[in-house]
Write an enzyme that holds these catalytic residues in place. Sequence first.
Site, PDB file in Angstrom:
ATOM      1  N   GLY A  15       0.839  -1.199   0.000  1.00  0.00           N
ATOM      2  CA  GLY A  15       0.000   0.000   0.000  1.00  0.00           C
ATOM      3  C   GLY A  15       0.873   1.248   0.000  1.00  0.00           C
ATOM      4  CB  ALA A  26      16.175  10.599   2.264  1.00  0.00           C
ATOM      5  CB  VAL A  27      16.890   6.269  -0.897  1.00  0.00           C
ATOM      6  CG1 VAL A  27      17.645   5.221  -1.715  1.00  0.00           C
ATOM      7  CG2 VAL A  27      16.285   5.638   0.359  1.00  0.00           C
ATOM      8  NE  ARG A  76      -1.043  -4.753  -1.160  1.00  0.00           N
ATOM      9  CZ  ARG A  76      -1.807  -3.708  -0.826  1.00  0.00           C
ATOM     10  NH1 ARG A  76      -2.789  -3.343  -1.616  1.00  0.00           N
ATOM     11  NH2 ARG A  76      -1.583  -3.019   0.281  1.00  0.00           N
ATOM     12  CG  ASP A 107       4.863  -6.518   8.982  1.00  0.00           C
ATOM     13  OD1 ASP A 107       3.893  -6.310   9.704  1.00  0.00           O
ATOM     14  OD2 ASP A 107       6.054  -6.338   9.339  1.00  0.00           O
ATOM     15  CB  THR A 129       2.211   0.491   5.995  1.00  0.00           C
ATOM     16  OG1 THR A 129       0.800   0.303   6.161  1.00  0.00           O
ATOM     17  CG2 THR A 129       2.918   0.072   7.289  1.00  0.00           C
ATOM     18  CG  ASP A 131      -2.313  -0.279   7.757  1.00  0.00           C
ATOM     19  OD1 ASP A 131      -2.389  -1.414   7.240  1.00  0.00           O
ATOM     20  OD2 ASP A 131      -2.941   0.701   7.330  1.00  0.00           O
ATOM     21  CG  ASP A 133       0.531  -2.987  10.279  1.00  0.00           C
ATOM     22  OD1 ASP A 133      -0.243  -3.817   9.748  1.00  0.00           O
ATOM     23  OD2 ASP A 133       1.429  -2.390   9.652  1.00  0.00           O
ATOM     24  NE  ARG A 175      -2.765  -5.069   5.432  1.00  0.00           N
ATOM     25  CZ  ARG A 175      -1.821  -5.324   4.531  1.00  0.00           C
ATOM     26  NH1 ARG A 175      -2.142  -5.823   3.362  1.00  0.00           N
ATOM     27  NH2 ARG A 175      -0.561  -5.060   4.790  1.00  0.00           N
ATOM     28  N   GLY A 189     -11.061  13.575  19.850  1.00  0.00           N
ATOM     29  CA  GLY A 189     -11.940  13.630  21.022  1.00  0.00           C
ATOM     30  C   GLY A 189     -13.162  12.745  20.844  1.00  0.00           C
ATOM     31  CE  LYS A 218     -19.572  13.495  23.762  1.00  0.00           C
ATOM     32  NZ  LYS A 218     -18.447  14.455  23.825  1.00  0.00           N
ATOM     33  CG  HIS A 220     -22.096  16.796  18.651  1.00  0.00           C
ATOM     34  ND1 HIS A 220     -20.879  16.425  18.132  1.00  0.00           N
ATOM     35  CD2 HIS A 220     -21.872  17.961  19.312  1.00  0.00           C
ATOM     36  CE1 HIS A 220     -19.983  17.332  18.448  1.00  0.00           C
ATOM     37  NE2 HIS A 220     -20.550  18.261  19.174  1.00  0.00           N
TER      38      HIS A 220
HETATM   39  P1  ADP Z   1       2.775  -4.496   2.695  1.00  0.00           P
HETATM   40  O1  ADP Z   1       4.218  -4.490   2.298  1.00  0.00           O
HETATM   41  O2  ADP Z   1       2.186  -3.120   2.774  1.00  0.00           O
HETATM   42  O3  ADP Z   1       2.508  -5.373   3.896  1.00  0.00           O
HETATM   43  P2  ADP Z   1       1.704  -6.620   1.060  1.00  0.00           P
HETATM   44  O4  ADP Z   1       1.494  -7.516   2.225  1.00  0.00           O
HETATM   45  O5  ADP Z   1       0.662  -6.501   0.017  1.00  0.00           O
HETATM   46  O6  ADP Z   1       1.978  -5.130   1.473  1.00  0.00           O
HETATM   47  O7  ADP Z   1       3.079  -7.112   0.345  1.00  0.00           O
HETATM   48  C1  ADP Z   1       3.542  -6.363  -0.774  1.00  0.00           C
HETATM   49  C2  ADP Z   1       4.311  -7.301  -1.698  1.00  0.00           C
HETATM   50  O8  ADP Z   1       5.395  -7.922  -0.986  1.00  0.00           O
HETATM   51  C3  ADP Z   1       3.466  -8.473  -2.181  1.00  0.00           C
HETATM   52  O9  ADP Z   1       2.700  -8.107  -3.311  1.00  0.00           O
HETATM   53  C4  ADP Z   1       4.562  -9.469  -2.554  1.00  0.00           C
HETATM   54  O10 ADP Z   1       5.143  -9.120  -3.793  1.00  0.00           O
HETATM   55  C5  ADP Z   1       5.591  -9.244  -1.469  1.00  0.00           C
HETATM   56  N1  ADP Z   1       5.357 -10.202  -0.395  1.00  0.00           N
HETATM   57  C6  ADP Z   1       4.368 -10.178   0.513  1.00  0.00           C
HETATM   58  N2  ADP Z   1       4.466 -11.236   1.347  1.00  0.00           N
HETATM   59  C7  ADP Z   1       5.550 -11.956   0.930  1.00  0.00           C
HETATM   60  C8  ADP Z   1       6.185 -13.176   1.362  1.00  0.00           C
HETATM   61  N3  ADP Z   1       5.732 -13.868   2.418  1.00  0.00           N
HETATM   62  N4  ADP Z   1       7.278 -13.605   0.704  1.00  0.00           N
HETATM   63  C9  ADP Z   1       7.762 -12.911  -0.351  1.00  0.00           C
HETATM   64  N5  ADP Z   1       7.218 -11.765  -0.816  1.00  0.00           N
HETATM   65  C10 ADP Z   1       6.124 -11.298  -0.184  1.00  0.00           C
HETATM   66  O1  F6P Z   2      -2.007  -1.267   4.319  1.00  0.00           O
HETATM   67  C1  F6P Z   2      -2.478   0.020   4.031  1.00  0.00           C
HETATM   68  C2  F6P Z   2      -3.941  -0.033   3.662  1.00  0.00           C
HETATM   69  O2  F6P Z   2      -4.385   1.253   3.349  1.00  0.00           O
HETATM   70  C3  F6P Z   2      -4.831  -0.609   4.766  1.00  0.00           C
HETATM   71  O3  F6P Z   2      -5.103   0.324   5.795  1.00  0.00           O
HETATM   72  C4  F6P Z   2      -6.051  -0.971   3.951  1.00  0.00           C
HETATM   73  O4  F6P Z   2      -6.879  -1.925   4.598  1.00  0.00           O
HETATM   74  C5  F6P Z   2      -5.391  -1.572   2.709  1.00  0.00           C
HETATM   75  O5  F6P Z   2      -4.162  -0.894   2.539  1.00  0.00           O
HETATM   76  C6  F6P Z   2      -6.217  -1.428   1.448  1.00  0.00           C
HETATM   77  O6  F6P Z   2      -5.541  -2.180   0.460  1.00  0.00           O
HETATM   78  P1  F6P Z   2      -5.696  -1.801  -1.088  1.00  0.00           P
HETATM   79  O7  F6P Z   2      -5.010  -0.489  -1.312  1.00  0.00           O
HETATM   80  O8  F6P Z   2      -4.995  -2.937  -1.806  1.00  0.00           O
HETATM   81  O9  F6P Z   2      -7.174  -1.731  -1.369  1.00  0.00           O
END
Ligand code: ADP
Ligand code: F6P
Length: 324
Positions: A15, A26-27, A76, A107, A129, A131, A133, A175, A189, A218, A220
């Site tokens: 995402g 920066a990279v 993806r 992740d 991301t 999220d 997370d 997510r 709030g 309150k 609303h």
């Molecule tokens: P995010 O990186 O935001 O968690 P995704 O989970 O969609 O997003 O992963 C993004 C891309 O990373 C996937 O489309 C895939 O190409 C690669 N990827 C995800 N999970 C794995 C995995 N377990 N092993 C190898 N590549 C992965």
């Molecule tokens: O991981 C970021 C995010 O925006 C989540 O918060 C959301 O659930 C998901 O991506 C939506 O995925 P997509 O952009 O593939 O619809």
Amino acid sequence: MGMEIKTIGVLTSGGDAPGMNAAIRAVVRTAINKGMRVLGIRRGYSGLLTGDAFEMNLRSVSDIIQRGGTILYTARCPEFTTEEGQDRAVKMCKELGIDGLVVIGGDGSFRGARDLSVKGIPCIGIPGTIDNDIAATEYSIGFDTALNTVLQSVDRIRDTSQSHDRCSVVEVMGRGAGYIALHSGIACGALSVLVPEVPYDFQRDIVDKMKKTLKAGKQHFVIIVAEGVGHTQELTKRIEEATGITSRLTVLGYVQRGGVPTARERIMASRLGYRAVELLANGIGNRVVGLQRDEIVDYDIVEALKMVKHFDIDLYKMANVISL
Ligand code: ADP
Ligand code: F6P
């Protein structure tokens, strides 16, 4: 690692998130100032499979720090989760002359980077991301800007909610995580914040709180719900039936994924991008960079992926006390 890394690739994956461009900038700037070449890879890992790469220079990243989205596009790429796909990616890296790779994503993207590292391509993951997370870091690129977008949207919703004495239920992204919901709930709030990490009791956490605060004057209400909780349409209906207060749902959706990156976003992204290239320049790969107590840190990528992020239950409790 010790290996001389002279040419690096950079890609954004998963995402997209506001601030990714600041990280790319920066990279590129850090690498070129260290005498390295940089290849931009388009559309995440699929760009490695198709060879969609181009040489980047200092000017390639002019006027992007203030832009949301990613100039490298993202995608993806299910094919990359296969051994065959990864072997093709490694082959492409060799053909392109890439000695190291910076992966900006979540992740899932880091798992891909781990697999490439195992196959001999040193990778550095930069957490990106909205999220927030990712366990290895307190901050992932996109989170602060997404919070501020939610804030602006909910402040607008408050106007109409107040004018009509309504209850406004707002569904936010995340997510399977409740970090956007918790932090935006505090900032807005909200009367209640519902997150997938903490089971809630409809009567106690919503209806009783609304009735109690109604008595205290309150008029609303704003309730923030993380998308991972689900069934927000049905929840909104149940609230109206249980309280007699007109209730309306707003699903914020993809506005949270764009917008002008905030100052904190741009600074964080710049710091993370800078550290990622420093590691590669020192011949170090297979790491994830992150933020811990305002320090930029880096962890072994396999260790980083094993870490578990703990939901801040104390902050959650605070949110629910100061909202009354
Ligand atoms: P995010 O990186 O935001 O968690 P995704 O989970 O969609 O997003 O992963 C993004 C891309 O990373 C996937 O489309 C895939 O190409 C690669 N990827 C995800 N999970 C794995 C995995 N377990 N092993 C190898 N590549 C992965
Ligand atoms: O991981 C970021 C995010 O925006 C989540 O918060 C959301 O659930 C998901 O991506 C939506 O995925 P997509 O952009 O593939 O619809």
